[in-house]
Design a protein around this motif. Sequence first.
Motif, PDB file in Angstrom:
ATOM      1  N   ALA A 178       2.513  -4.788   2.954  1.00 40.89           N
ATOM      2  CA  ALA A 178       1.370  -5.599   3.876  1.00 40.89           C
ATOM      3  C   ALA A 178       1.572  -7.022   3.788  1.00 40.89           C
ATOM      4  O   ALA A 178       1.341  -7.966   4.831  1.00 40.89           O
ATOM      5  CB  ALA A 178       0.033  -5.349   3.515  1.00 40.89           C
TER       6      ALA A 178
ATOM      7  N   PRO B 125      -1.880 -11.126  14.948  1.00 42.65           N
ATOM      8  CA  PRO B 125      -2.257 -10.126  15.703  1.00 42.65           C
ATOM      9  C   PRO B 125      -2.834  -8.982  14.815  1.00 42.65           C
ATOM     10  O   PRO B 125      -2.791  -9.176  13.649  1.00 42.65           O
ATOM     11  CB  PRO B 125      -1.041  -9.573  16.481  1.00 42.65           C
ATOM     12  CG  PRO B 125      -0.080 -10.095  15.704  1.00 42.65           C
ATOM     13  CD  PRO B 125      -0.426 -11.409  15.197  1.00 42.65           C
ATOM     14  N   SER B 126      -3.517  -8.154  15.473  1.00 43.51           N
ATOM     15  CA  SER B 126      -4.272  -6.944  14.502  1.00 43.51           C
ATOM     16  C   SER B 126      -2.999  -6.615  13.797  1.00 43.51           C
ATOM     17  O   SER B 126      -1.973  -5.994  14.106  1.00 43.51           O
ATOM     18  CB  SER B 126      -4.892  -5.885  15.402  1.00 43.51           C
ATOM     19  OG  SER B 126      -5.490  -5.113  14.618  1.00 43.51           O
ATOM     20  N   GLY B 127      -3.512  -6.230  12.232  1.00 39.08           N
ATOM     21  CA  GLY B 127      -2.460  -5.424  11.292  1.00 39.08           C
ATOM     22  C   GLY B 127      -1.585  -6.299  10.633  1.00 39.08           C
ATOM     23  O   GLY B 127      -0.655  -5.982   9.986  1.00 39.08           O
ATOM     24  N   CYS B 128      -1.442  -7.844  11.072  1.00 41.23           N
ATOM     25  CA  CYS B 128      -0.566  -8.491  10.434  1.00 41.23           C
ATOM     26  C   CYS B 128      -0.685  -8.869   8.864  1.00 41.23           C
ATOM     27  O   CYS B 128       0.061  -9.496   8.252  1.00 41.23           O
ATOM     28  CB  CYS B 128      -0.378  -9.903  11.324  1.00 41.23           C
ATOM     29  SG  CYS B 128      -1.835 -11.053  11.038  1.00 41.23           S
TER      30      CYS B 128
ATOM     31  N   TYR C 253       0.794  -1.087  -0.204  1.00 38.39           N
ATOM     32  CA  TYR C 253      -0.040   0.179   0.093  1.00 38.39           C
ATOM     33  C   TYR C 253       0.886   0.921   0.108  1.00 38.39           C
ATOM     34  O   TYR C 253       1.794   1.642   0.912  1.00 38.39           O
ATOM     35  CB  TYR C 253      -0.784   0.079   1.308  1.00 38.39           C
ATOM     36  CG  TYR C 253      -1.697  -1.350   1.402  1.00 38.39           C
ATOM     37  CD1 TYR C 253      -2.975  -1.044   0.320  1.00 38.39           C
ATOM     38  CD2 TYR C 253      -1.801  -2.120   2.364  1.00 38.39           C
ATOM     39  CE1 TYR C 253      -3.967  -2.076   0.797  1.00 38.39           C
ATOM     40  CE2 TYR C 253      -2.626  -3.289   2.357  1.00 38.39           C
ATOM     41  CZ  TYR C 253      -3.765  -3.069   1.623  1.00 38.39           C
ATOM     42  OH  TYR C 253      -4.620  -4.181   1.703  1.00 38.39           O
TER      43      TYR C 253
ATOM     44  N   LYS D 143      -3.912 -10.541   7.545  1.00 33.05           N
ATOM     45  CA  LYS D 143      -4.992 -11.675   7.545  1.00 33.05           C
ATOM     46  C   LYS D 143      -6.019 -11.058   6.400  1.00 33.05           C
ATOM     47  O   LYS D 143      -6.198 -12.047   5.608  1.00 33.05           O
ATOM     48  CB  LYS D 143      -5.626 -12.009   8.720  1.00 33.05           C
ATOM     49  CG  LYS D 143      -4.818 -12.345   9.652  1.00 33.05           C
ATOM     50  CD  LYS D 143      -5.515 -12.518  11.100  1.00 33.05           C
ATOM     51  CE  LYS D 143      -6.173 -11.459  11.746  1.00 33.05           C
ATOM     52  NZ  LYS D 143      -5.712 -10.535  12.272  1.00 33.05           N
ATOM     53  N   SER D 144      -6.641 -10.054   6.729  1.00 33.03           N
ATOM     54  CA  SER D 144      -7.461  -9.658   5.688  1.00 33.03           C
ATOM     55  C   SER D 144      -7.015  -9.391   4.432  1.00 33.03           C
ATOM     56  O   SER D 144      -7.744  -9.522   3.410  1.00 33.03           O
ATOM     57  CB  SER D 144      -8.457  -8.161   6.337  1.00 33.03           C
ATOM     58  OG  SER D 144      -8.925  -8.633   7.496  1.00 33.03           O
ATOM     59  N   THR D 145      -5.931  -8.772   4.209  1.00 33.13           N
ATOM     60  CA  THR D 145      -5.163  -8.360   3.063  1.00 33.13           C
ATOM     61  C   THR D 145      -5.022  -9.607   2.092  1.00 33.13           C
ATOM     62  O   THR D 145      -5.232  -9.606   1.157  1.00 33.13           O
ATOM     63  CB  THR D 145      -3.892  -7.526   3.288  1.00 33.13           C
ATOM     64  OG1 THR D 145      -4.238  -6.396   4.002  1.00 33.13           O
ATOM     65  CG2 THR D 145      -3.523  -7.056   2.096  1.00 33.13           C
TER      66      THR D 145
ATOM     67  N   GLU E 287     -13.512 -12.724   9.587  1.00 32.02           N
ATOM     68  CA  GLU E 287     -14.303 -12.776  10.971  1.00 32.02           C
ATOM     69  C   GLU E 287     -15.647 -12.501  10.992  1.00 32.02           C
ATOM     70  O   GLU E 287     -16.340 -11.674  11.264  1.00 32.02           O
ATOM     71  CB  GLU E 287     -13.610 -11.208  11.336  1.00 32.02           C
ATOM     72  CG  GLU E 287     -12.168 -11.161  11.403  1.00 32.02           C
ATOM     73  CD  GLU E 287     -11.306 -10.577  12.665  1.00 32.02           C
ATOM     74  OE1 GLU E 287     -11.834 -10.725  13.755  1.00 32.02           O
ATOM     75  OE2 GLU E 287     -10.213 -10.320  12.308  1.00 32.02           O
TER      76      GLU E 287
END
Length: 358
Positions: A18, A37-40, A13, A42-44, A159
Amino acid sequence: MASVTLRKVDKFYGGFQALRAVDLDIADGEFVVFVGPSGCGKSTLLRTIAGLEGSFSGSIAIGGKDVSRAAPSDRGVAMVFQSYALYPHMTVRQNMDFGMRVNKVDKAERDARIANAARILQLEPYLDRKPAALSGGQRQRVAIGRAIVREPQVFLFDEPLSNLDAKLRVQMRVELEALHRQLRATMIYVTHDQVEAMTMADKIVVLNEGRIEQIGKPLDLYHRPASQFVAGFIGSPAMNFFRAAHENGAARYGRFVVPLPAAEPVAEGEAITIGVRPEHVKATKATGGGPAAGTVEGGVAVKETLGDETILYVDIGADRWTVRVESETPIEAGDTVALSIQPRKLHVFDASGKALIQ
Ligand code: ATP
């Protein structure tokens, strides 16, 4: 249904990376969970597989076909989001029907698929209701139904249970496991809830700062984490970590001594960390004669009674140990306890966090 193969997937990005060189093989019919953890990332990673993230480098194949540059609708995937993303002005039936109508599936086929999904998800009584008249769990079932009727090769879940209360979450988790058995579909599931990961996954992918840290079956990650990061992420309450001395080819912490493999290139005196899970520590009331061989002693600072189990927080010098004991333990806050561990339950990590014993 289909396999999913990723090779050297990098995603930026702007100047921020990412995803870093992600290589991943998901077998046909497998239930794979991405955790971290948050921001690692996963969603990307999930959205990149779905084709929702635009440009990236590397390749993605679904069912053996390269879809790296294919539009989301041509990848054979269906995604279920945390937010459900239902159309509020449409009934449950219309919500499920919409995508199929756009894709010009004929009416009889659409009706049959909706009836089948409604039966599997027990949504038959609600087909003519609008989302506002449904509970959170029912709405999430509609979102899953909308994915089922598309008959995708791969289901992608981002999620999906995070908005539900604790009880409903457990219920939906069990339903999703049953759904996977029934459809035998390839499913990729993102969560930061490691209980969901442990219970649902055939295979867990642990991500850390855009990189795959370890891939394995849930119990392999639990018993044989390759790094301190994975060890600390899998298991609840989390693994205890303490600095240990490295002497004569062994890790020493108080009276715990764990021989290190001779082949390990750890310099004498180099900082190492021992790790032990709260459920692998045995606590007994101290006898007053000082710590016996192979035990360390400390004071119980806090006792938490959870019903099915009790958690003790035990201070040993400056270290605080988390220890899981039976709920009916006679040990109380303020007691001095002796802690012992089976040496083979101890994990040892070098200064970089790499596991030295697995
Ligand atoms: P969470 O559990 O909090 O949802 P995650 O592991 O799913 O986290 P991602 O949403 O994949 O994390 O984000 C990975 C990293 O990429 C984060 O640092 C995030 O800030 C960054 N990121 C995500 N989307 C964008 C974007 N559109 N533009 C810039 N940075 C982004």
